[in-house]
Each structure stands twice: as structure tokens, then as C-alpha cells.
Design a protein around this motif. Structure first.
Motif, PDB file in Angstrom:
ATOM      1  N   PRO A 169       0.830  -1.211   0.000  1.00  0.00           N
ATOM      2  CA  PRO A 169       0.000   0.000   0.000  1.00  0.00           C
ATOM      3  C   PRO A 169       0.861   1.258   0.000  1.00  0.00           C
ATOM      4  CG  PRO A 169       0.116  -0.933   2.203  1.00  0.00           C
ATOM      5  CD  PRO A 169       0.869  -1.867   1.313  1.00  0.00           C
ATOM      6  N   LYS A 170       0.264   2.379  -0.419  1.00  0.00           N
ATOM      7  CA  LYS A 170       0.985   3.665  -0.374  1.00  0.00           C
ATOM      8  C   LYS A 170       1.180   4.065   1.074  1.00  0.00           C
ATOM      9  CE  LYS A 170      -0.571   5.654  -4.710  1.00  0.00           C
ATOM     10  NZ  LYS A 170      -1.612   6.467  -5.308  1.00  0.00           N
ATOM     11  N   MET A 171       2.380   4.564   1.395  1.00  0.00           N
ATOM     12  CA  MET A 171       2.701   4.960   2.764  1.00  0.00           C
ATOM     13  C   MET A 171       3.255   6.388   2.768  1.00  0.00           C
ATOM     14  SD  MET A 171       2.163   2.519   4.949  1.00  0.00           S
ATOM     15  CE  MET A 171       1.901   0.760   5.018  1.00  0.00           C
ATOM     16  N   LYS A 172       2.900   7.135   3.807  1.00  0.00           N
ATOM     17  CA  LYS A 172       3.480   8.473   3.953  1.00  0.00           C
ATOM     18  C   LYS A 172       4.913   8.355   4.454  1.00  0.00           C
ATOM     19  CE  LYS A 172       1.861  11.006   7.307  1.00  0.00           C
ATOM     20  NZ  LYS A 172       0.905  11.818   8.080  1.00  0.00           N
TER      21      LYS A 172
END
Lengths: 167, 468
Positions: free
Chosen positions: B454-457
Motif C-alpha cells: 500500500p501507499k505509505m506516507k
């Protein structure tokens, strides 16, 4: 009247942080959206265990009883008499017990899932964004009107790409 | 790790099949974009559908002809009163095994290679069982009386015999079809919601809204969904093993040479999984090529399925040999004579097609190079499909034509009607599958997204795999 604030997130960890803070500050009731099930979100929300298994157990027990019963009742009501053979016998009837157990157990599991998840549902619009089935995460915070500003601030602080009020 | 290399790289060291990754798939948007692009009809798809409909037309014509002329136009020759129809029934039930095996048993075992192939295999299962279900109806000759097969108590002197394997079969197949369809549809609900949210045509959007039951991707929905899916898988696992065991009882309960043996249930189950995986290859390998999905169904996935095929081939081959041993060791003259006649007598050609396709050719899968060669796997899948049809031929026909009484020994030659219905069954099956491919996602979007990072900050936080 309860209203809500919806935050749309692109990143998973931002969503988790927003949920944790909203929960910690008890801003309102949360509904979390994600395109796929994620353990991280489940841990953040910390929901009770799904009781689907109870539907499964009740369905399976009903099914196995019905499977044996229909075979035994049918055999006794319309007997096929063969010398030296019992009219009803449990061993071959286990096939019916097993098959009907699986069928009713599975169907009751699906019924339980529908019932507990609140589907079928006529509308998806309140607090929902089509992006949630695509690639974005969402947090819908249903709260009293005086807490809307706080919810909005928390959602924005954690990097929501879009925040909007809804009712 | 080996699996992180380019997916189409020809040779890799052996891999742990539980950890098959999709290195070329970067984000959720890519998953939706690439898999949903399959839904656009192409000329090749229309061509395939046309061929399937032509085959189905031949099958319908043959069936109508048989209904008009009577069952005598089929190749039945007493005492061989089970022929192509029962053979094809068992064949399609067997094909239907891999879908639930892949979606249920491999799910419980956390076998990662199932993720991108299970939806196609599940659809294949449903359509294969739908096809199989036609053949008992065709076989009875008077299809308008098919409901007599259903063992319901009634007042018209049709007494259900609950001790008959044929009645067990009706229950087993009905349960299998119901549960396979349920399993397929429940898994489809979140993916239909994806289609609904991207649909612009208002009529289609309405239809998809109804089919998705208003699914919203909430944590609550996913939590109950994941639990229900787990229980469905747990229930389906013994069901997979039971269904073909019950089908094998149709034979094993009969006191006929070659049939009356306790090895039949595991032998049938292994054969069904073997043939089902072969059909998965027949479908998946062209699909991954034509639709540009080689980075979803990678060589690692094919390698893992090839190991399953090799294993089940060895089990089936062992069962073939044990049958001979039982006949020899049991000392029953009729059994010994029957097995001699099967392999070196009247039916040698059918038996050797079976042995070559199911026992000898799959041994090639000991070679890693061939396990990772999609062209060879596809060719092998055709051989296995042929071999498994002939396995059922060898079980059904030689036993009935070479029973214990020499005066009733006979032969069996299928007619054009038999062949027409056999070809028609493939047309029926592929018609449904082709229609499915263009209406609904043939790969599970939600489950593939689970294995995509998943996209992560914060880049340092690696959350690894999600999922239920």
C-alpha cells in the motif's frame, strides 16, 4: 441531529494515525473504508470479533439433522424392504447428513455475513466515495455538529487529500 | 529473493510457493486499470465465442436428433449401457474440482500462487459442474422426466432409495454446484462494487449496484466478509474431497470387474484435481498471453501449479499400478482377466492413451525448465485433458464390455450423436466462460490489492502483507 465529516486518504499509515487520534479524542463514531482488507486498519479500529461463526454453527447443525432426518423419514415412510437389511441405516445416510450440513452451513454463513454487514443496502451514498473501491482509504466520523470542526482538523492534520462534511 | 526478479525470466531457483509476489504490480490503480481492461471485447474474443456457439449448436442438434429418434442413436450396445454421456459427466465433474481446491484448500494453506488464478478457476468450476449436470439428463433419454432423479418423497410410486450411490450423487453434485456458485459470487461482491463505481452507463450501473448489494468497502463489511470467507473455505475443503468420492461410489458400489475396489475415492479425487489443474492451464495460459497478464500469472505461479500437477499425476499413476496389484494379489480371475483385456486386449489403445497422457508425459514436470515453459504446459494440459477423458472411458467401457459372464462380452463404438454432444459440452462450457470474462473481473481485484504494497506516507514503515 448527527452529522459527519469524511476524510479521503491516499496513504495507509496516515489513515491509521487519523483513526487512532479520532478514537483517542472520542470525536465520534467511525466508519473506515478501504479498497482491500488491511490488518493495520483492523488493529486501529479494534472491533469485536465477528460473530459469523454462530450462524455457521447453527446452520451446520440444522443441516446435518435435516440430512439424516429426510433420509430416515423417507426410508421409513416408503420402505424398500430387502431381506436381512435394515430399512434405515446411518452409514450410507452420513452422505446426506454431510452434504446437507455443508449446504445449509455455507448458506447460513453467507446469510450471517449479509445480516451483520448490513447488506443488501439500497444506497451507498452517505459517507461513501467511489474512490474507496479503487485505491483510496476513507474515514467517516459521525459526530455532533459542535465536534465537526475538531474532526475536520484531525483529518486534515494527518494528510487527508479531501475533507468534506456530509449528512 | 528469487520471486522479486522479472516475472518472465525463464529460470529461477525453486521458490516457496506460499510467498509468490507480483513485483511488476506497483499500486492499486494499476490493478484496476489492467484487469478491468480485459472487459473490453476484442475480435479474438468474438471469434472464440463464435466457435463455442458453433460447437454448442452441434451439441443441441445432436440432442434434438436423439430426442426425436430415441436413445438408440447413441452408441449403446448391451451390456454397455453407460457410454460417452457418463464418461463426459465424470470428466466435467472432475474438471470442476480444481476451482474449489484452489479457492478453498489453497486459501486455508495460505498458498500465495492461488491469488491470481482462483477467480478463473472458480468460474471454471461453476461452468464445468453446470456442464456435467446436463449429462445425466441427456443419458436418461427422456429428459422431460429428469426430475425423477431428484429423490423427493411423493405419491406416484417413485420410491427414493437413499442407499443408492446415484441418489448420493444427486445430493453431492447439487451441494457442490450451490456452494461453488455461492463461493464465486461472494468473492465477486467487492469486485462488482469496483465495477459499479467506475461504470458510466446508468443502466449497467443500476444492475451492478444490485449485484454488489450496496457494498461500501467498510471495515465492518470486510471483517464479516473475511470471517465468512474463511468458514466457506473450511466447509468447501471436505466438500471437494467428498464430491468425487461420491461420484466414485457410482462405480465402486457395483460388483463389476474393475469397479469394485476401495481405492476409487482417493483415486478419483486425485484424478479430478489433476484434470482440473490441466483445464486451468488450458484457460489461464492463453489468457495471460492475450490479455497481457504475464506479470499477474507469473512463471512462479505456473511453476507452483506444475508441482501440484506433478504430484497428482504421481498419485494417479500410483493408483493405476495399485489397481493391477490388487487384481493380481486378490486372486480373482475375472479381475485379472479384465485388467489384461484393458491393457493388452480389446481396449489397449484407450488404456495406453490414458497411461501416456496421465502418467508418462507429466513426468516431464520434474524438469524445472519445462515447469517454467508456458507453451509446454499448455500442450501438456491438452494431453492431460485427453488422457483424463480416456481414463473415464477406460473405467466405464471395458468393465461393462468384459463382465464376469463371457456370453455377454461385447464392444462399444460411439456414434456421431455421442461425439456431437461431447463437442457441444465444450461449446457450452467455453460459451459461459467467455461471457464471464467480458462481464466480470476474471482476477480477484481485492485479493490482488492485498499483496500489492500500500501507499505509505512514511517510507520506513513497511506494513508488509495485509489481508484476512
Amino acid at each position: 441531529m448527527m452529522q459527519g465529516m469524511l476524510g479521503v486518504f491516499a496513504e495507509l499509515d496516515s489513515t491509521v494515525e487519523a483513526i487512532e487520534e479520532l478514537k483517542h479524542k472520542q470525536v465520534g463514531k467511525l466508519t473506515v473504508f478501504s479498497p482491500t482488507p488491511r490488518h493495520e486498519l483492523e488493529h486501529a479500529v479494534d472491533p469485536p470479533q465477528s460473530p459469523v461463526r454462530k450462524f455457521t454453527l447453527i446452520g451446520a447443525l440444522s443441516g446435518v439433522c435435516f440430512g439424516y432426518w429426510i433420509a430416515i423419514w423417507g426410508s421409513n415412510y416408503w420402505p424398500l424392504v430387502v431381506g436381512g437389511k435394515a430399512i434405515s441405516t446411518w452409514l450410507p445416510y452420513t452422505v446426506f447428513g454431510f452434504e446437507v450440513m455443508v449446504m445449509v452451513g455455507c448458506l447460513s454463513t453467507v446469510f450471517g455475513m449479509f445480516y451483520l454487514a448490513g447488506i443488501p443496502r439500497l444506497t451507498t451514498t452517505v459517507g461513501y466515495d467511489p474512490a474507496f473501491s479503487h485505491g483510496s482509504y476513507g474515514v467517516w466520523c459521525e459526530c455532533a455538529p459542535e465536534k465537526l470542526a475538531e474532526a475536520e482538523a484531525i483529518l486534515r492534520r494527518h494528510g487527508a487529500v479531501e475533507v468534506r462534511g456530509d449528512r | 529473493m528469487a520471486t522479486l526478479a522479472h516475472p518472465d525470466e525463464p529460470r529461477r531457483p525453486n521458490i516457496a510457493t506460499a510467498d509468490v509476489q507480483l513485483p511488476a504490480v506497483k499500486d492499486y490503480e494499476q490493478v484496476d486499470r489492467e484487469i478491468l481492461s480485459i472487459l473490453q471485447p476484442t475480435k479474438a474474443w468474438f471469434g472464440g465465442l463464435l466457435i463455442a456457439l458453433a460447437c454448442l449448436g452441434l451439441g443441441i442438434f445432436s440432442w434434438v436428433y436423439q430426442i426425436h429418434q430415441g436413445l438408440g442413436v447413441a452408441g449403446y450396445n448391451p451390456p454397455v449401457m453407460w457410454g460417452v454421456y457418463i464418461i463426459t459427466f465424470v470428466f466435467w465433474v472432475g474438471i470442476g474440482h480444481a476451482g474449489t481446491l484452489i479457492s478453498a484448500i489453497l486459501y486455508l494453506f495460505r498458498a500465495g500462487f492461488r491469488t491470481t488464478i482462483y477467480r478463473a478457476a472458480e468460474a471454471m468450476t461453476v461452468f464445468a459442474v453446470m456442464t456435467a449436470g446436463l449429462f445425466p439428463i441427456i443419458h436418461i433419454g427422456r429428459p422431460w422426466k429428469f426430475f425423477w432423479l431428484i429423490p423427493y418423497p411423493n405419491w406416484r410410486l417413485i420410491w427414493p432409495n437413499f442407499k443408492s450411490p446415484l441418489v448420493w450423487d444427486v445430493f453431492a453434485i447439487t451441494t457442490y454446484l450451490t456452494i461453488s456458485t455461492t463461493f464465486l459470487f461472494v468473492g465477486l461482491i467487492p469486485d462488482i462494487a469496483v465495477l459499479r463505481d467506475r461504470e458510466t452507463n446508468p443502466i449497467r450501473k443500476q444492475i451492478l449496484s444490485v449485484l454488489s448489494f450496496g457494498w461500501r468497502n467498510t471495515e465492518r463489511e470486510w471483517r464479516h466478509f473475511a470471517r465468512a470467507y474463511l468458514f466457506l473455505a473450511a466447509f468447501s475443503t471436505p466438500l471437494v474431497l467428498s464430491v468425487h468420492s461420491v461420484v466414485s461410489f457410482d462405480f465402486a458400489m457395483g460388483i463389476v470387474p474393475g469397479w469394485h475396489t476401495t481405492i476409487f475415492p482417493p483415486y478419483f479425487v486425485a484424478g479430478a484435481i489433476f484434470s482440473g489443474f490441466a483445464m486451468v492451464w488450458t484457460i489461464i495460459i492463453p489468457m495471460r498471453r492475450w490479455f497481457g497478464l504475464r506479470h499477474y500469472v507469473t512463471l512462479n505461479h505456473l511453476d507452483a501449479t506444475a508441482k501440484m500437477v506433478l504430484f497428482t499425476s504421481l498419485v494417479v499413476g500410483c493408483a493405476y499400478l495399485v489397481e493391477f496389484f490388487i487384481a493380481w494379489y486378490g486372486g480373482v480371475k475375472y479381475e485379472q482377466d479384465y485388467f489384461w483385456n484393458r491393457v493388452f486386449g480389446q481396449w489397449w489403445w484407450a488404456a495406453w492413451i490414458m497411461l501416456t497422457c496421465n502418467m508418462i508425459l507429466p513426468l516431464s514436470l520434474f524438469s524445472q525448465k519445462l515447469r517454467r515453459n508456458p507453451t509446454w504446459l499448455w500442450i501438456l494440459s491438452i494431453f492431460i485433458n485427453i488422457g483424463m477423458w480416456f481414463e473415464r472411458f477406460v473405467i466405464v467401457v471395458p468393465s461393462l464390455s468384459h463382465d464376469v459372464e463371457p456370453w455377454q462380452w461385447s464392444s462399444y463404438v460411439p456414434t456421431w450423436v455421442d461425439y456431437g454432444l461431447l463437442i457441444g459440452s465444450f461449446g457450452w462450457f467455453f460459451m459461459w466462460f467467455l461471457l464471464f470474462v467480458k462481464q466480470l473481473p476474471v482476477m480477484a481485484l481485492a485479493e490482488i490489492k492485498e499483496i500489492v504494497p500500500p501507499k505509505m506516507k512514511h517510507k520506513h514503515k513497511s506494513h508488509g502483507h495485509g489481508g484476512h
